[in-house]
Enzyme design. Structure first.
Site, PDB file in Angstrom:
ATOM      1  N   ASP A  33       0.829  -1.205   0.000  1.00  0.00           N
ATOM      2  CA  ASP A  33       0.000   0.000   0.000  1.00  0.00           C
ATOM      3  C   ASP A  33       0.861   1.253   0.000  1.00  0.00           C
ATOM      4  OD1 ASP A  33      -2.465  -1.340   0.009  1.00  0.00           O
ATOM      5  OD2 ASP A  33      -2.172  -1.809   2.128  1.00  0.00           O
ATOM      6  N   LYS A  55      -4.230   2.997  -2.417  1.00  0.00           N
ATOM      7  CA  LYS A  55      -5.438   3.703  -2.834  1.00  0.00           C
ATOM      8  C   LYS A  55      -5.331   5.127  -2.329  1.00  0.00           C
ATOM      9  CE  LYS A  55      -7.539   0.357  -1.003  1.00  0.00           C
ATOM     10  NZ  LYS A  55      -8.526  -0.406  -0.243  1.00  0.00           N
ATOM     11  N   MET A 170      -8.888   5.305  11.475  1.00  0.00           N
ATOM     12  CA  MET A 170      -9.339   6.119  10.335  1.00  0.00           C
ATOM     13  C   MET A 170     -10.376   7.165  10.757  1.00  0.00           C
ATOM     14  SD  MET A 170      -9.662   3.167   7.386  1.00  0.00           S
ATOM     15  CE  MET A 170     -10.454   1.914   8.381  1.00  0.00           C
TER      16      MET A 170
HETATM   17  N1  SAH Z   1      -5.157  -3.334   9.194  1.00  0.00           N
HETATM   18  C1  SAH Z   1      -4.691  -2.174   9.917  1.00  0.00           C
HETATM   19  C2  SAH Z   1      -5.672  -1.039   9.912  1.00  0.00           C
HETATM   20  C3  SAH Z   1      -5.902  -0.472   8.546  1.00  0.00           C
HETATM   21  S1  SAH Z   1      -6.938   0.931   8.557  1.00  0.00           S
HETATM   22  C4  SAH Z   1      -4.308  -2.607  11.349  1.00  0.00           C
HETATM   23  O1  SAH Z   1      -4.648  -3.698  11.772  1.00  0.00           O
HETATM   24  O2  SAH Z   1      -3.613  -1.823  12.015  1.00  0.00           O
HETATM   25  C5  SAH Z   1      -5.756   2.215   8.565  1.00  0.00           C
HETATM   26  C6  SAH Z   1      -5.820   2.938   9.873  1.00  0.00           C
HETATM   27  O3  SAH Z   1      -5.080   2.227  10.846  1.00  0.00           O
HETATM   28  C7  SAH Z   1      -5.224   4.312   9.879  1.00  0.00           C
HETATM   29  O4  SAH Z   1      -6.092   5.257   9.363  1.00  0.00           O
HETATM   30  C8  SAH Z   1      -4.942   4.511  11.345  1.00  0.00           C
HETATM   31  O5  SAH Z   1      -6.127   4.810  12.033  1.00  0.00           O
HETATM   32  C9  SAH Z   1      -4.522   3.133  11.761  1.00  0.00           C
HETATM   33  N2  SAH Z   1      -3.052   2.984  11.719  1.00  0.00           N
HETATM   34  C10 SAH Z   1      -2.326   2.211  10.903  1.00  0.00           C
HETATM   35  N3  SAH Z   1      -1.024   2.285  11.204  1.00  0.00           N
HETATM   36  C11 SAH Z   1      -0.925   3.130  12.252  1.00  0.00           C
HETATM   37  C12 SAH Z   1       0.159   3.593  13.040  1.00  0.00           C
HETATM   38  N4  SAH Z   1       1.412   3.229  12.793  1.00  0.00           N
HETATM   39  N5  SAH Z   1      -0.116   4.453  14.041  1.00  0.00           N
HETATM   40  C13 SAH Z   1      -1.372   4.838  14.314  1.00  0.00           C
HETATM   41  N6  SAH Z   1      -2.424   4.420  13.613  1.00  0.00           N
HETATM   42  C14 SAH Z   1      -2.207   3.571  12.589  1.00  0.00           C
END
Ligand code: SAH
Length: 483
Positions: A33, A55, A170
C-alpha cells in the site's frame, strides 16, 4: 501457487512476525500500500517486483476490485506473491475480500496475522487498552464510513453509551462529528482521549486531551484515537528514548550502514541512510572473478585488500574445500572479519593495514608461485608490482567497482532537515562533501582523523567520539543531545 496475505504490523520492522519476515525475504512480487514504510519493502530481495496499489483518498471506487483481480492474476503466474497489508490483514484492511476473490478463483492463500495498530499504536504511546479496575473491554471501530463500500453505519451515540475503551481507526478527518456524537450518546466530554500518529515509528506523535477538547485538525493520517480512562495513562517509554525525535544521517555504504543505523534506531532515532559510495558489479559482471575462483586451488595465495573484495570472493566460492591448499592474506582486520564470517581463517594479516605493510611481511615464493589478488577496479599498483618484484606471478582480478553515489534533490532536502550527520571515516567525509548536499547542524565524527578531514573540508565538528568505535560515536551523540 499460494498468495500470502501478510500483516505488516504498525510500521516498525521489528514488529513483523517471524513468518512475515520469512515470506518477505523470499518474495518474488510484493503488492503493498501507499503508506508501507520503505524499510519493510526493503526486506524483499532486490530482484522482487514491488507493486504499489496504494489507494489514494478519493481515488476510483473500484480500486479494491482491481487489486483483487491483480492478486488473482499474479497468483496464476506461479510466482511467490506477498500481499503486504498494514497491521493485521483482517482488521479494517479488506484482506477478507482479497481472500474471497482468491478462493473464488481457486487460488490457494495463506493469511499471516499482524500486530494491529489498534493495540500497538496506543501501547507505543504508553497507553494500555485495558486496565484492571478501570477498563474491562475495548471496542475497535472505523471512523471512515463509505456508503459505497456497503458498510453498515456506525451508531456513534450507542458507542458513546458503551463506556470502556474505544479505539477509533481512520477517524481523524471526521473527529469533530465523531466526538460530538459520542458525547450526545452519553460519554462524558471530560473522558480522557489521545491520538497516536504513526505509532511505533520514529516519527510517532501523541496528542492528549479529553473527548471534548482533543483537536485533530492538524493531524494527518495515519492516526489512532483512544477514548477512555486509559487514555490518561502515560507509561512512557517509546518517546523518552534518548534519540527519539532526532533525525540522524548515516553516510556509510549501503552494505555497511546497517550496524550503525540499527544502534541509532534502537535509541529512537529516525535514520536517514545516505550512502556516499556505491559498490557495484565490475564491468564484466564478475566473470573474471568467477573464473579465477573456479580454479582457486591452482593458487598458492589469495590476497584480499578490502571487506568488499572479501565478500565478493566468498560469494563466488562454491565449496570451502577448494581452498584446502591455498593460503589467505587479508590487508586488515575488517577484511579478515568478513572471511571469518565464512569460516575462513587468514594465514596473514599485517600489522600496518596498507599495501606496503602487507608487502613487508609477505613471504618469498616457494613451490607454486601464483597469487590471486581480488580487489576494486581502481586501486594502487603498489601490491601487484611489489609482489611481482618479489618473484610472484600475480593474477589481478576486479571483484567490484566503487562509484560516488548520487544524492537526489529529494534526499538533499531530507538531509537539510536532519538534526545530525555521522562520519565513520575520512572517506565518508570526502565523498559526502563531494555530493554537494547540505550539512545538518550537528556533525559527529568517529575520531580525530575523521574530525580533521571534516574540519579541512570546512565543516564544524560538534561531536567527536572519545572511543573510536560505532558504540563510542553513538554514546557521544546521545550525550550531546542529552545536554
Ligand atoms: N489493518 C490495519 C488497519 C488499517 S486501517 C491494522 O490492523 O492496524 C488504517 C488505519 O489504521 C489508519 O487510518 C490509522 O487509524 C490506523 N493505523 C495504521 N497504522 C498506524 C500507526 N502506525 N499508528 C497509528 N495508527 C495507525
Amino acid at each position: 501457487m499460494t498468495v500470502y496475505l501478510v500483516g505488516a504490523g504498525p510500521g516498525d520492522p521489528g514488529l513483523l512476525t517471524v513468518r512475515a519476515a520469512e515470506l518477505l525475504a523470499s518474495a518474488e512480487v510484493v503488492v503493498h500500500d501507499r503508506l508501507t514504510p520503505a524499510e519493510l519493502r526493503d526486506l524483499a530481495p532486490a530482484t522482487a517486483e514491488l507493486v504499489d496499489v496504494g489507494k489514494h483518498p478519493g481515488g476510483p471506487a473500484d480500486a479494491q476490485t482491481r487489486i483483487n483481480e491483480l492478486l488473482v492474476e499474479l497468483g496464476r503466474t506461479g510466482r511467490r506473491v506477498v500481499r503486504l497489508k498494514g497491521g493485521d490483514p483482517f482488521v479494517f484492511a479488506r484482506g477478507a475480500e482479497e481472500a474471497m476473490a482468491l478462493a473464488e478463483a481457486g487460488i490457494d492463500f495463506e493469511v499471516v496475522p499482524g500486530v494491529t495498530s489498534a493495540v500497538a499504536a496506543p501501547s507505543s504511546a504508553g497507553i494500555p487498552v485495558t486496565l484492571r479496575g478501570h477498563s474491562a473491554w475495548v471496542t475497535v471501530v472505523t471512523g471512515h464510513e463509505d456508503p459505497a463500500k456497503g458498510e453498515p453505519e456506525v451508531d456513534w451515540e450507542a458507542m458513546g453509551a458503551l463506556g470502556g475503551t474505544l479505539v477509533v481507526l481512520m477517524g481523524v478527518k471526521r473527529w469533530p462529528e465523531i466526538s460530538a456524537r459520542l458525547v450526545a450518546g452519553g460519554r462524558d466530554p471530560q473522558t480522557p482521549a489521545a491520538a497516536v500518529r504513526w505509532g511505533s515509528r520514529p516519527e510517532q506523535q501523541t496528542l492528549r486531551g479529553t473527548l471534548g477538547s482533543l483537536d485533530l485538525s492538524d493531524v494527518r493520517p495515519p492516526a489512532t484515537v483512544v477514548v477512555g480512562e486509559v487514555a490518561a495513562v502515560d507509561l512512557n517509554w517509546f518517546e523518552s528514548r534518548p534519540l527519539f525525535g532526532r533525525t540522524v544521517v548515516v553516510t556509510r555504504t549501503a552494505e555497511q550502514a546497517g550496524e550503525l543505523s540499527g544502534r541509532l534506531r534502537r535509541l529512537g532515532a529516525q535514520v536517514l541512510e545516505v550512502p556516499t559510495i556505491a559498490v557495484t558489479e565490475p564491468a564484466d559482471g564478475g566473470a573474471a572473478l568467477r573464473d579465477a575462483v573456479a580454479r582457486v586451488a591452482d593458487y598458492e595465495w589469495v590476497v584480499l585488500t578490502s571487506p568488499n573484495g572479501a565478500r565478493r570472493f566468498c560469494a563466488e566460492l562454491r565449496d570451502g574445500r577448494d581452498l584446502a591448499g591455498v593460503r589467505l592474506a587479508a590487508i586488515g582486520p575488517g577484511t579478515a572479519d568478513v572471511l571469518a564470517e565464512h569460516h575462513l581463517v587468514c594465514d596473514l594479516v599485517p600489522e600496518r593495514f596498507v599495501a606496503e605493510g602487507l608487502l613487508e611481511v609477505f613471504p618469498a615464493p616457494s613451490g607454486r608461485n601464483t597469487v590471486l589478488l581480488a580487489r576494486a577496479e581502481v586501486a594502487r599498483d603498489v601490491l601487484p608490482e611489489g609482489l611481482a618484484a618479489a618473484g610472484w606471478d600475480v593474477d589481478v582480478v576486479t571483484a567490484y567497482r566503487t562509484q560516488p553515489a548520487q544524492v537526489t534533490p529529494e534526499t538533499a532536502e531530507q538531509v537539510a532537515a536532519a538534526d545530525a550527520i555521522t562520519f565513520t571515516s575520512s572517506s565518508t567525509v570526502t565523498n559526502f562533501v563531494a555530493t554537494g548536499a547540505p550539512v545538518p547542524p550537528v556533525v559527529a565524527a568517529i575520531g580525530p582523523v575523521t574530525a580533521a578531514t571534516a574540519q579541512e573540508a570546512g565543516l564544524t565538528v560538534t561531536v567527536e567520539a572519545g572511543v573510536h568505535t560505532l558504540d563510542g560515536l553513538v554514546d557521544a551523540l546521545v550525550r550531546h543531545f542529552a545536554r
